[in-house]
Motif scaffolding. Structure first.
Motif, PDB file in Angstrom:
ATOM      1  N   THR A   3     -15.475 -38.575  33.328  1.00  0.00           N
ATOM      2  CA  THR A   3     -16.525 -38.124  32.417  1.00  0.00           C
ATOM      3  C   THR A   3     -16.047 -36.992  31.517  1.00  0.00           C
ATOM      4  O   THR A   3     -16.393 -36.925  30.335  1.00  0.00           O
ATOM      5  CB  THR A   3     -17.753 -37.656  33.221  1.00  0.00           C
ATOM      6  N   HIS A   4     -15.222 -36.107  32.066  1.00  0.00           N
ATOM      7  CA  HIS A   4     -14.784 -34.918  31.332  1.00  0.00           C
ATOM      8  C   HIS A   4     -13.279 -34.939  31.073  1.00  0.00           C
ATOM      9  O   HIS A   4     -12.638 -33.893  31.019  1.00  0.00           O
ATOM     10  CB  HIS A   4     -15.178 -33.658  32.106  1.00  0.00           C
ATOM     11  N   ARG A   5     -12.746 -36.140  30.920  1.00  0.00           N
ATOM     12  CA  ARG A   5     -11.303 -36.276  30.774  1.00  0.00           C
ATOM     13  C   ARG A   5     -10.777 -35.521  29.555  1.00  0.00           C
ATOM     14  O   ARG A   5      -9.758 -34.834  29.616  1.00  0.00           O
ATOM     15  CB  ARG A   5     -10.939 -37.759  30.658  1.00  0.00           C
ATOM     16  N   ALA A   6     -11.485 -35.620  28.426  1.00  0.00           N
ATOM     17  CA  ALA A   6     -11.009 -34.971  27.192  1.00  0.00           C
ATOM     18  C   ALA A   6     -10.907 -33.456  27.365  1.00  0.00           C
ATOM     19  O   ALA A   6      -9.934 -32.829  26.951  1.00  0.00           O
ATOM     20  CB  ALA A   6     -11.935 -35.309  26.026  1.00  0.00           C
ATOM     21  N   LEU A   7     -11.920 -32.865  27.996  1.00  0.00           N
ATOM     22  CA  LEU A   7     -11.890 -31.415  28.208  1.00  0.00           C
ATOM     23  C   LEU A   7     -10.758 -31.024  29.143  1.00  0.00           C
ATOM     24  O   LEU A   7     -10.040 -30.040  28.898  1.00  0.00           O
ATOM     25  CB  LEU A   7     -13.222 -30.940  28.778  1.00  0.00           C
ATOM     26  N   LEU A   8     -10.582 -31.758  30.222  1.00  0.00           N
ATOM     27  CA  LEU A   8      -9.529 -31.424  31.181  1.00  0.00           C
ATOM     28  C   LEU A   8      -8.150 -31.503  30.532  1.00  0.00           C
ATOM     29  O   LEU A   8      -7.276 -30.673  30.794  1.00  0.00           O
ATOM     30  CB  LEU A   8      -9.610 -32.366  32.384  1.00  0.00           C
ATOM     31  N   ILE A   9      -7.974 -32.505  29.672  1.00  0.00           N
ATOM     32  CA  ILE A   9      -6.686 -32.612  28.965  1.00  0.00           C
ATOM     33  C   ILE A   9      -6.472 -31.415  28.049  1.00  0.00           C
ATOM     34  O   ILE A   9      -5.362 -30.873  27.949  1.00  0.00           O
ATOM     35  CB  ILE A   9      -6.640 -33.932  28.168  1.00  0.00           C
ATOM     36  N   ALA A  10      -7.541 -30.966  27.387  1.00  0.00           N
ATOM     37  CA  ALA A  10      -7.432 -29.815  26.487  1.00  0.00           C
ATOM     38  C   ALA A  10      -7.211 -28.514  27.249  1.00  0.00           C
ATOM     39  O   ALA A  10      -6.531 -27.602  26.766  1.00  0.00           O
ATOM     40  CB  ALA A  10      -8.689 -29.714  25.624  1.00  0.00           C
ATOM     41  N   LEU A  11      -7.787 -28.398  28.431  1.00  0.00           N
ATOM     42  CA  LEU A  11      -7.670 -27.158  29.197  1.00  0.00           C
ATOM     43  C   LEU A  11      -6.251 -26.893  29.671  1.00  0.00           C
ATOM     44  O   LEU A  11      -5.848 -25.722  29.795  1.00  0.00           O
ATOM     45  CB  LEU A  11      -8.610 -27.200  30.404  1.00  0.00           C
ATOM     46  N   VAL A  12      -5.495 -27.926  29.927  1.00  0.00           N
ATOM     47  CA  VAL A  12      -4.136 -27.727  30.462  1.00  0.00           C
ATOM     48  C   VAL A  12      -3.269 -26.906  29.510  1.00  0.00           C
ATOM     49  O   VAL A  12      -2.740 -25.855  29.885  1.00  0.00           O
ATOM     50  CB  VAL A  12      -3.486 -29.085  30.813  1.00  0.00           C
ATOM     51  N   PRO A  13      -3.074 -27.334  28.245  1.00  0.00           N
ATOM     52  CA  PRO A  13      -2.253 -26.506  27.343  1.00  0.00           C
ATOM     53  C   PRO A  13      -2.914 -25.163  27.025  1.00  0.00           C
ATOM     54  O   PRO A  13      -2.207 -24.169  26.784  1.00  0.00           O
ATOM     55  CB  PRO A  13      -2.109 -27.360  26.085  1.00  0.00           C
ATOM     56  N   ALA A  14      -4.249 -25.106  27.004  1.00  0.00           N
ATOM     57  CA  ALA A  14      -4.922 -23.835  26.733  1.00  0.00           C
ATOM     58  C   ALA A  14      -4.612 -22.821  27.820  1.00  0.00           C
ATOM     59  O   ALA A  14      -4.362 -21.639  27.531  1.00  0.00           O
ATOM     60  CB  ALA A  14      -6.432 -24.051  26.629  1.00  0.00           C
ATOM     61  N   VAL A  15      -4.620 -23.251  29.068  1.00  0.00           N
ATOM     62  CA  VAL A  15      -4.280 -22.353  30.174  1.00  0.00           C
ATOM     63  C   VAL A  15      -2.799 -22.000  30.133  1.00  0.00           C
ATOM     64  O   VAL A  15      -2.417 -20.844  30.401  1.00  0.00           O
ATOM     65  CB  VAL A  15      -4.662 -23.010  31.519  1.00  0.00           C
ATOM     66  N   ILE A  16      -1.948 -22.943  29.781  1.00  0.00           N
ATOM     67  CA  ILE A  16      -0.505 -22.664  29.694  1.00  0.00           C
ATOM     68  C   ILE A  16      -0.233 -21.587  28.648  1.00  0.00           C
ATOM     69  O   ILE A  16       0.593 -20.683  28.866  1.00  0.00           O
ATOM     70  CB  ILE A  16       0.262 -23.959  29.375  1.00  0.00           C
ATOM     71  N   LEU A  17      -0.892 -21.660  27.503  1.00  0.00           N
ATOM     72  CA  LEU A  17      -0.703 -20.639  26.468  1.00  0.00           C
ATOM     73  C   LEU A  17      -1.084 -19.255  26.982  1.00  0.00           C
ATOM     74  O   LEU A  17      -0.412 -18.258  26.685  1.00  0.00           O
ATOM     75  CB  LEU A  17      -1.542 -20.989  25.229  1.00  0.00           C
ATOM     76  N   ARG A  18      -2.133 -19.184  27.755  1.00  0.00           N
ATOM     77  CA  ARG A  18      -2.547 -17.888  28.299  1.00  0.00           C
ATOM     78  C   ARG A  18      -1.596 -17.421  29.392  1.00  0.00           C
ATOM     79  O   ARG A  18      -1.357 -16.209  29.537  1.00  0.00           O
ATOM     80  CB  ARG A  18      -3.991 -17.982  28.799  1.00  0.00           C
ATOM     81  N   LEU A  19      -1.027 -18.346  30.137  1.00  0.00           N
ATOM     82  CA  LEU A  19      -0.010 -17.968  31.113  1.00  0.00           C
ATOM     83  C   LEU A  19       1.234 -17.420  30.424  1.00  0.00           C
ATOM     84  O   LEU A  19       1.876 -16.485  30.918  1.00  0.00           O
ATOM     85  CB  LEU A  19       0.356 -19.180  31.977  1.00  0.00           C
ATOM     86  N   LEU A  20       1.571 -17.996  29.259  1.00  0.00           N
ATOM     87  CA  LEU A  20       2.702 -17.465  28.494  1.00  0.00           C
ATOM     88  C   LEU A  20       2.448 -16.025  28.078  1.00  0.00           C
ATOM     89  O   LEU A  20       3.362 -15.188  28.089  1.00  0.00           O
ATOM     90  CB  LEU A  20       2.953 -18.328  27.252  1.00  0.00           C
ATOM     91  N   ALA A  21       1.206 -15.717  27.714  1.00  0.00           N
ATOM     92  CA  ALA A  21       0.869 -14.340  27.346  1.00  0.00           C
ATOM     93  C   ALA A  21       0.997 -13.413  28.543  1.00  0.00           C
ATOM     94  O   ALA A  21       1.567 -12.310  28.439  1.00  0.00           O
ATOM     95  CB  ALA A  21      -0.549 -14.282  26.771  1.00  0.00           C
ATOM     96  N   VAL A  22       0.471 -13.843  29.696  1.00  0.00           N
ATOM     97  CA  VAL A  22       0.496 -12.997  30.894  1.00  0.00           C
ATOM     98  C   VAL A  22       1.928 -12.769  31.372  1.00  0.00           C
ATOM     99  O   VAL A  22       2.307 -11.647  31.735  1.00  0.00           O
ATOM    100  CB  VAL A  22      -0.361 -13.636  32.008  1.00  0.00           C
ATOM    101  N   VAL A  23       2.736 -13.826  31.354  1.00  0.00           N
ATOM    102  CA  VAL A  23       4.115 -13.721  31.844  1.00  0.00           C
ATOM    103  C   VAL A  23       5.035 -13.131  30.780  1.00  0.00           C
ATOM    104  O   VAL A  23       5.953 -12.362  31.091  1.00  0.00           O
ATOM    105  CB  VAL A  23       4.627 -15.108  32.291  1.00  0.00           C
ATOM    106  N   GLY A  24       4.789 -13.475  29.520  1.00  0.00           N
ATOM    107  CA  GLY A  24       5.692 -13.044  28.449  1.00  0.00           C
ATOM    108  C   GLY A  24       5.472 -11.623  27.996  1.00  0.00           C
ATOM    109  O   GLY A  24       6.419 -10.957  27.533  1.00  0.00           O
ATOM    110  N   TYR A  25       4.233 -11.122  28.116  1.00  0.00           N
ATOM    111  CA  TYR A  25       3.925  -9.768  27.631  1.00  0.00           C
ATOM    112  C   TYR A  25       3.129  -8.981  28.680  1.00  0.00           C
ATOM    113  O   TYR A  25       1.984  -8.601  28.457  1.00  0.00           O
ATOM    114  CB  TYR A  25       3.124  -9.847  26.323  1.00  0.00           C
ATOM    115  N   PRO A  26       3.729  -8.734  29.852  1.00  0.00           N
ATOM    116  CA  PRO A  26       3.020  -7.932  30.847  1.00  0.00           C
ATOM    117  C   PRO A  26       3.123  -6.434  30.506  1.00  0.00           C
ATOM    118  O   PRO A  26       4.094  -6.019  29.869  1.00  0.00           O
ATOM    119  CB  PRO A  26       3.787  -8.245  32.135  1.00  0.00           C
ATOM    120  N   PRO A  27       2.174  -5.602  30.930  1.00  0.00           N
ATOM    121  CA  PRO A  27       0.900  -6.019  31.527  1.00  0.00           C
ATOM    122  C   PRO A  27      -0.173  -6.322  30.484  1.00  0.00           C
ATOM    123  O   PRO A  27      -1.162  -6.954  30.784  1.00  0.00           O
ATOM    124  CB  PRO A  27       0.499  -4.796  32.351  1.00  0.00           C
TER     125      PRO A  27
END
Length: 453
Positions: A3-27
């Motif tokens: 039912t929510h396949r489109a959103l789940l697909i979009a959330l994956v790269p969105a979360v990855i981008l935020r992980l890049l911020a957390v890991v790439g520019y701490p704190p």
């Protein structure tokens, strides 16, 4: 999952981008002196900005982790996108359509940057959008009260949120939610604002959210002010600009730079009062010059390129570490209980810098989309779509009138514009029916008229 396949697909790269911020520019990332004013250990009402964000940081201080602050901000904005998606799905939009409408929230590079910055903007965005969403979702005194509380809190994070409470009250009135909902909205909104004003009175002797509204409006007039036309009295003449119009810097520089005549006036409250008097006289004496200066800022909404070209800009992800000045370092290190300077971890930071060059919603498309949405909603007399659309418009147009255009001031309008656009796309039969006219009986009458039992 299906039912929510489109959103789940979009959330994956969105979360990855935020992980890049957390890991790439701490704190965390910082914005000049503002971030460190929020991080101060001693709590006091702010002079140039309200201290709602400082209070939030104080609540999180025992953890001694700026990473915790930025992670919570990232999660809050992603959660907001999911909430808007769920609301639009509930109203009848298909999964792919609702997902498409929240992609600017999930993927705009500047949204991610604000989430990773020690600034009030990300929390402000969540507060105002959640309040608008609640009011449209359900018309009860409880939801109206919670929405009012969120808008009141937004006002002590950024003062530009104050007019939004008025827009919300107008929406409740026009929708005929009833006096109990309106009262709940206004009373709940007044609680944090009133409490903060009382705190300011106790600390600084005046009921106010800031002591800089006059300063900002005065800086706006520095784009055009001509004292030969204004003819200010002697006590205001000291605020006259001392350089030709064509050589004057952008308005914010007049607030902080050594050349500013504003700094010659002693006393914070006295300075703000005189600056406000000068600004009002300048606008009344030169109304067309004032509007022309504002119109120049409005042109920024049609500028395609958004990423700052200046390597030293706080809006550009750094490629080299920027050492903090002593006062800032001490403040940030005290909060972190360790070194709080922004570290750059490659290749993650580099990947995010590469994304920043293209990962944004161009302002011309955003501006055009908002105007089309407002026009369509007005034609259909759709209050549910007009409310978030007009709220977004208010956030866009008020800074050029009151201070100056800044890229940071545009981003809070994006989630509201996405919500408004989604509501205008709903077909008539997909719209919720009013509380006074429930769907069941109306649906039955329609079938009866068609000859069905």
């Amino acid at each position: 999952m299906r039912t929510h396949r489109a959103l789940l697909i979009a959330l994956v790269p969105a979360v990855i981008l935020r992980l890049l911020a957390v890991v790439g520019y701490p704190p965390a990332l910082y914005f000049w002196a503002d971030s460190f004013a929020f991080l101060r250990e001693e709590l006091a009402p702010g002079t140039t900005r309200p201290s709602g964000y400082s209070l939030l940081l104080a609540l999180l201080r025992p953890a001694h982790s700026l990473t915790l602050v930025t992670v919570l901000q990232h999660l809050a904005v992603v959660g907001l996108a999911v909430a808007i998606y769920a609301f639009l799905r509930k109203r009848g939009l298909p999964g792919w359509g609702a997902t498409l409408l929240v992609t600017p929230i999930l993927f705009d590079e500047f949204m991610i940057l604000l989430e990773h910055m020690i600034m009030a903007d990300a929390v402000f965005i969540v507060l105002i959008t959640a309040a608008v969403l609640l009011l449209i979702w359900r018309s009860t005194p409880v939801t109206s009260g919670v929405a009012g509380l969120l808008l009141g809190l937004a006002g002590i994070f950024r003062t530009v949120g104050l007019p939004l409470l008025v827009l919300a009250a107008a929406y409740v009135l026009l929708k005929r939610y009833g006096w109990r909902s309106l009262t709940a909205l206004l009373v709940a909104g007044a609680v944090p604002l009133g409490a903060y004003a009382v705190w300011a009175k106790a600390e600084k002797g005046t009921y106010a959210l800031t002591q800089a509204d006059g300063n900002f409006l005065w800086s706006r007039t520095m784009s055009f002010a001509d004292c030969e036309v204004i003819r200010p009295p002697a006590e205001l003449a000291v605020l006259c600009p001392n350089m030709p119009v064509e050589q004057r810097p952008y308005p914010p520089h007049w607030l902080w730079e050594d050349f500013s005549p504003l700094l010659k006036i002693p006393g914070v409250a006295h300075r703000n009062e005189l600056a406000g008097q000068f600004a009002r006289k300048a606008i009344l004496a030169q109304p067309f010059d004032y509007l022309q200066a504002v119109s120049v800022d409005f042109k920024q909404f049609f500028r395609w390129e958004r990423t700052a070209s200046d390597e030293g800009s706080p809006y550009k992800l750094p490629s080299v570490e920027r050492p903090l000045k002593d006062f800032a370092k001490d403040t940030a290190d005290s909060y972190e209980s360790a070194s709080a300077s922004t570290r750059i971890n490659e290749p993650f930071a580099g990947w995010l810098r590469a994304y920043q060059r293209f990962g944004y919603l161009p302002f011309p498309l955003f501006t055009l989309g908002l105007l089309v949405t407002l026009g369509f909603a007005a034609w259909r007399r759709d209050l549910d779509a007009l409310f978030p659309g007009l709220t977004a418009l208010a956030l866009l147009v008020s800074p050029p009138f009151l201070a100056a255009f800044d890229l940071r001031y545009v981003i809070p309008a994006i989630p509201l514009a996405c919500l408004a656009a989604g509501l205008t796309m709903l077909r008539g039969e997909s719209r919720p029916h009013s509380m006074e006219e429930p769907r069941g009986p109306r649906h039955s009458r329609r079938h009866a008229q068609a000859g069905n039992p």
